[in-house]
Scaffold this motif. Sequence first.
Motif, PDB file in Angstrom:
ATOM      1  N   ALA A  86      61.983  46.018  11.116  1.00 59.03           N
ATOM      2  CA  ALA A  86      63.413  45.702  11.097  1.00 59.03           C
ATOM      3  C   ALA A  86      63.688  44.210  11.167  1.00 59.03           C
ATOM      4  CB  ALA A  86      64.112  46.409  12.255  1.00 59.03           C
ATOM      5  N   ALA A  87      62.626  43.389  11.134  1.00 51.63           N
ATOM      6  CA  ALA A  87      62.811  41.943  11.291  1.00 51.63           C
ATOM      7  C   ALA A  87      63.716  41.347  10.218  1.00 51.63           C
ATOM      8  CB  ALA A  87      61.454  41.242  11.280  1.00 51.63           C
ATOM      9  N   ALA A  88      63.671  41.908   9.010  1.00 50.57           N
ATOM     10  CA  ALA A  88      64.494  41.387   7.914  1.00 50.57           C
ATOM     11  C   ALA A  88      65.865  42.045   7.865  1.00 50.57           C
ATOM     12  CB  ALA A  88      63.779  41.598   6.581  1.00 50.57           C
ATOM     13  N   GLY A  89      66.136  42.985   8.782  1.00 51.97           N
ATOM     14  CA  GLY A  89      67.431  43.661   8.808  1.00 51.97           C
ATOM     15  C   GLY A  89      67.287  45.166   8.932  1.00 51.97           C
ATOM     16  N   GLU A  90      68.308  45.775   9.518  1.00 53.14           N
ATOM     17  CA  GLU A  90      68.300  47.229   9.688  1.00 53.14           C
ATOM     18  C   GLU A  90      68.643  47.922   8.369  1.00 53.14           C
ATOM     19  OE1 GLU A  90      67.394  48.884  12.229  1.00 53.14           O
ATOM     20  OE2 GLU A  90      67.663  47.653  14.031  1.00 53.14           O
ATOM     21  N   ASN A  91      68.100  49.128   8.195  1.00 52.94           N
ATOM     22  CA  ASN A  91      68.434  49.952   7.042  1.00 52.94           C
ATOM     23  C   ASN A  91      68.357  51.413   7.470  1.00 52.94           C
ATOM     24  OD1 ASN A  91      65.618  50.752   6.887  1.00 52.94           O
ATOM     25  ND2 ASN A  91      65.233  48.791   5.886  1.00 52.94           N
ATOM     26  N   ARG A  92      68.562  52.323   6.535  1.00 50.21           N
ATOM     27  CA  ARG A  92      68.567  53.747   6.869  1.00 50.21           C
ATOM     28  C   ARG A  92      67.275  54.161   7.547  1.00 50.21           C
ATOM     29  NH1 ARG A  92      66.401  58.081   4.041  1.00 50.21           N
ATOM     30  NH2 ARG A  92      67.321  60.135   4.444  1.00 50.21           N
ATOM     31  N   GLN A  93      66.138  53.675   7.052  1.00 50.53           N
ATOM     32  CA  GLN A  93      64.851  54.076   7.618  1.00 50.53           C
ATOM     33  C   GLN A  93      64.674  53.577   9.049  1.00 50.53           C
ATOM     34  OE1 GLN A  93      62.650  52.372   4.268  1.00 50.53           O
ATOM     35  NE2 GLN A  93      61.782  54.386   3.854  1.00 50.53           N
ATOM     36  N   THR A  94      64.989  52.307   9.293  1.00 49.87           N
ATOM     37  CA  THR A  94      64.810  51.779  10.653  1.00 49.87           C
ATOM     38  C   THR A  94      65.771  52.453  11.625  1.00 49.87           C
ATOM     39  OG1 THR A  94      66.321  49.924  10.198  1.00 49.87           O
ATOM     40  CG2 THR A  94      63.972  49.551   9.816  1.00 49.87           C
ATOM     41  N   LEU A  95      66.998  52.762  11.185  1.00 51.29           N
ATOM     42  CA  LEU A  95      67.947  53.443  12.060  1.00 51.29           C
ATOM     43  C   LEU A  95      67.471  54.850  12.402  1.00 51.29           C
ATOM     44  CD1 LEU A  95      71.325  52.310  10.451  1.00 51.29           C
ATOM     45  CD2 LEU A  95      70.432  51.633  12.687  1.00 51.29           C
ATOM     46  N   ALA A  96      66.955  55.571  11.399  1.00 55.63           N
ATOM     47  CA  ALA A  96      66.456  56.924  11.648  1.00 55.63           C
ATOM     48  C   ALA A  96      65.277  56.896  12.620  1.00 55.63           C
ATOM     49  CB  ALA A  96      66.051  57.583  10.332  1.00 55.63           C
ATOM     50  N   LEU A  97      64.385  55.946  12.445  1.00 57.01           N
ATOM     51  CA  LEU A  97      63.232  55.855  13.337  1.00 57.01           C
ATOM     52  C   LEU A  97      63.645  55.407  14.733  1.00 57.01           C
ATOM     53  CD1 LEU A  97      60.631  54.369  10.836  1.00 57.01           C
ATOM     54  CD2 LEU A  97      60.714  56.688  11.760  1.00 57.01           C
ATOM     55  N   ARG A  98      64.698  54.606  14.834  1.00 57.12           N
ATOM     56  CA  ARG A  98      65.201  54.211  16.152  1.00 57.12           C
ATOM     57  C   ARG A  98      65.769  55.433  16.885  1.00 57.12           C
ATOM     58  NH1 ARG A  98      65.144  49.268  17.238  1.00 57.12           N
ATOM     59  NH2 ARG A  98      65.318  48.534  15.077  1.00 57.12           N
TER      60      ARG A  98
ATOM     61  N   ALA B 116      77.905  57.480   9.346  1.00 53.07           N
ATOM     62  CA  ALA B 116      78.696  58.169   8.332  1.00 53.07           C
ATOM     63  C   ALA B 116      77.776  58.965   7.415  1.00 53.07           C
ATOM     64  CB  ALA B 116      79.506  57.158   7.528  1.00 53.07           C
ATOM     65  N   GLY B 117      78.170  60.177   7.084  1.00 49.52           N
ATOM     66  CA  GLY B 117      77.375  61.003   6.179  1.00 49.52           C
ATOM     67  C   GLY B 117      76.197  61.681   6.834  1.00 49.52           C
ATOM     68  N   ALA B 118      76.131  61.631   8.170  1.00 50.18           N
ATOM     69  CA  ALA B 118      74.981  62.214   8.860  1.00 50.18           C
ATOM     70  C   ALA B 118      74.850  63.709   8.598  1.00 50.18           C
ATOM     71  CB  ALA B 118      75.079  61.954  10.364  1.00 50.18           C
ATOM     72  N   SER B 119      75.980  64.390   8.406  1.00 51.09           N
ATOM     73  CA  SER B 119      75.935  65.843   8.229  1.00 51.09           C
ATOM     74  C   SER B 119      75.260  66.266   6.929  1.00 51.09           C
ATOM     75  CB  SER B 119      77.367  66.412   8.266  1.00 51.09           C
ATOM     76  OG  SER B 119      78.146  65.851   7.219  1.00 51.09           O
ATOM     77  N   THR B 120      75.167  65.359   5.962  1.00 47.08           N
ATOM     78  CA  THR B 120      74.539  65.685   4.677  1.00 47.08           C
ATOM     79  C   THR B 120      73.210  64.963   4.479  1.00 47.08           C
ATOM     80  OG1 THR B 120      75.800  63.928   3.574  1.00 47.08           O
ATOM     81  CG2 THR B 120      76.762  66.137   3.598  1.00 47.08           C
ATOM     82  N   ASP B 121      72.720  64.268   5.487  1.00 43.80           N
ATOM     83  CA  ASP B 121      71.474  63.514   5.392  1.00 43.80           C
ATOM     84  C   ASP B 121      70.337  64.376   5.927  1.00 43.80           C
ATOM     85  OD1 ASP B 121      69.262  61.668   6.263  1.00 43.80           O
ATOM     86  OD2 ASP B 121      70.621  60.158   5.447  1.00 43.80           O
ATOM     87  N   ASN B 122      69.375  64.705   5.070  1.00 45.68           N
ATOM     88  CA  ASN B 122      68.291  65.605   5.467  1.00 45.68           C
ATOM     89  C   ASN B 122      67.448  65.042   6.606  1.00 45.68           C
ATOM     90  OD1 ASN B 122      68.995  67.552   3.566  1.00 45.68           O
ATOM     91  ND2 ASN B 122      67.719  66.643   1.980  1.00 45.68           N
ATOM     92  N   TRP B 123      67.197  63.726   6.604  1.00 46.53           N
ATOM     93  CA  TRP B 123      66.388  63.141   7.669  1.00 46.53           C
ATOM     94  C   TRP B 123      67.123  63.250   9.003  1.00 46.53           C
ATOM     95  CZ3 TRP B 123      63.708  57.672   7.106  1.00 46.53           C
ATOM     96  CH2 TRP B 123      62.770  57.527   8.135  1.00 46.53           C
TER      97      TRP B 123
ATOM     98  N   GLY C 277      61.467  60.796   5.934  1.00 49.84           N
ATOM     99  CA  GLY C 277      60.588  60.695   7.088  1.00 49.84           C
ATOM    100  C   GLY C 277      59.333  61.545   6.991  1.00 49.84           C
ATOM    101  N   LEU C 278      58.757  61.819   8.159  1.00 56.63           N
ATOM    102  CA  LEU C 278      57.447  62.466   8.265  1.00 56.63           C
ATOM    103  C   LEU C 278      57.585  63.743   9.076  1.00 56.63           C
ATOM    104  CD1 LEU C 278      54.361  61.812   7.643  1.00 56.63           C
ATOM    105  CD2 LEU C 278      54.297  60.828   9.939  1.00 56.63           C
ATOM    106  N   GLN C 279      56.841  64.765   8.671  1.00 51.90           N
ATOM    107  CA  GLN C 279      56.853  66.013   9.427  1.00 51.90           C
ATOM    108  C   GLN C 279      56.258  65.793  10.816  1.00 51.90           C
ATOM    109  OE1 GLN C 279      58.195  68.778   8.578  1.00 51.90           O
ATOM    110  NE2 GLN C 279      58.249  68.891   6.344  1.00 51.90           N
ATOM    111  N   PRO C 280      56.831  66.426  11.863  1.00 52.06           N
ATOM    112  CA  PRO C 280      56.231  66.336  13.200  1.00 52.06           C
ATOM    113  C   PRO C 280      54.901  67.082  13.246  1.00 52.06           C
ATOM    114  CG  PRO C 280      58.044  67.895  13.195  1.00 52.06           C
ATOM    115  CD  PRO C 280      58.058  67.227  11.849  1.00 52.06           C
ATOM    116  N   LEU C 281      54.128  66.802  14.271  1.00 53.05           N
ATOM    117  CA  LEU C 281      52.822  67.448  14.409  1.00 53.05           C
ATOM    118  C   LEU C 281      52.957  68.948  14.611  1.00 53.05           C
ATOM    119  CD1 LEU C 281      50.731  65.050  16.677  1.00 53.05           C
ATOM    120  CD2 LEU C 281      50.420  65.526  14.254  1.00 53.05           C
ATOM    121  N   ALA C 282      52.078  69.692  13.926  1.00 55.07           N
ATOM    122  CA  ALA C 282      52.070  71.147  14.085  1.00 55.07           C
ATOM    123  C   ALA C 282      50.659  71.699  14.234  1.00 55.07           C
ATOM    124  CB  ALA C 282      52.764  71.814  12.904  1.00 55.07           C
ATOM    125  N   SER C 283      49.627  70.859  14.095  1.00 52.38           N
ATOM    126  CA  SER C 283      48.255  71.350  14.191  1.00 52.38           C
ATOM    127  C   SER C 283      47.318  70.205  14.552  1.00 52.38           C
ATOM    128  CB  SER C 283      47.803  71.974  12.864  1.00 52.38           C
ATOM    129  OG  SER C 283      47.666  70.969  11.864  1.00 52.38           O
TER     130      SER C 283
END
Length: 281
Positions: A214-226, A247-254, A156-162
Motif C-alpha cells: 500500500a506504499a504507493a496508495g490504497e486500492n480495492r485489493q489493499t482495502l480488502a486485505l486490511r 460503496a458497492g460492497a453488496s455486489t463485490d464477491n471478495w 482474493g485467495l481461498q481460505p485454508l481447508a486442508s
Amino acid sequence: MEDCWYLSFAVPQGLVVMDGRQAVYPLQVLQRLSVALVKPVELFALLDAKHADAVVLRHTRPEHAASIAALSQRSDYGVATIGDRHVLFVRGLQGDAAISVLQPNLGLRSFGPAQRTRAWLELARIGAQPGVAEYVGFQRALLRVSPELRAGGYDGLQPLASAAQRARYEHALDDLGPALVPNENLPTAQLLATMLDLALCRLDRAAQALALAAAAGENRQTLALRIELSIRRGRAQQARDMIDALAGASTDNWLGALDQLRSAAVRSPLCAGATAGAAWF
C-alpha cells in the motif's frame, strides 16, 4: 545493458533496439527511441527502418505496456525470455522456442491445467538466466496456488481447508522470497504474500507485506486485505464497519467472501494464538 548483458550470448548476431539511456547516443536518437517505446506504431516503424531482430522492453514500466502488448500480438516476433524487469522479443521466434504461456508482467492470474504444464517448462528454460529470480519466484508461487485464486486473484485467495493446501501456501511463500526485498518493492508480489500470510495466520508478517503493497496508495485489493487482517485479529466489528463503509460492497464477491469469513470468526476465532512466524492450522 543492465541485467540484459546475456543478449550477447542469447542472440549474438541480433540487432537490438533496447531501452538504453546511454550518453553515447545522440539526443535525437534517444528522443526517437523514447517515443517508440511507448507508441507501437512508432516502434514498428523504427524496427523496420533499423532491420532490428530483437527488442528489449521493461515490463515493470507502465508506459511500455502498450508496446509490449502490441509486440505480443505480432506473428513475426516471439518472446525469447522474461526477466525481473525486462522482456526480450526476437524476430522469427516461433513454436517451442518462444515463451507462450508466461506473460511479461507481474500481475495476478490463474493458470488452467494445460497452461500449468507448459508454464513449468517455460520457467525451467528461463530460470538459469541472470536477473530472473524475482519474476520466476513470483510465477512459481502463482502456479502453486492457481486453483485457489478466486477470479484469477481479483477476488482474493481461498481460505485454508486442508493440510495439502497449507503446504502449497507455505511453498508459495518460499518461492516469493526473492521478490519481497523491501528496497525493490513489487506491490503485486507483496499483495500475494499478504494473502498467503493471512491464510496461514502469520499476521505480523501479513501486516508488514500489506504496508509495502500500500506504499504507493490504497486500492480495492489493499482495502480488502486490511479488512481480512482485522477479521483474523479478532476485530469482527471493525471489519463489519469497514465493509459497510465501502460503496458497492453488496455486489463485490471478495467483500462478500470476507463477510462470510467475519461471520465464521464470530463463532470461532480464526487465528487464536497466532504469532509473526508460526502458522496456526
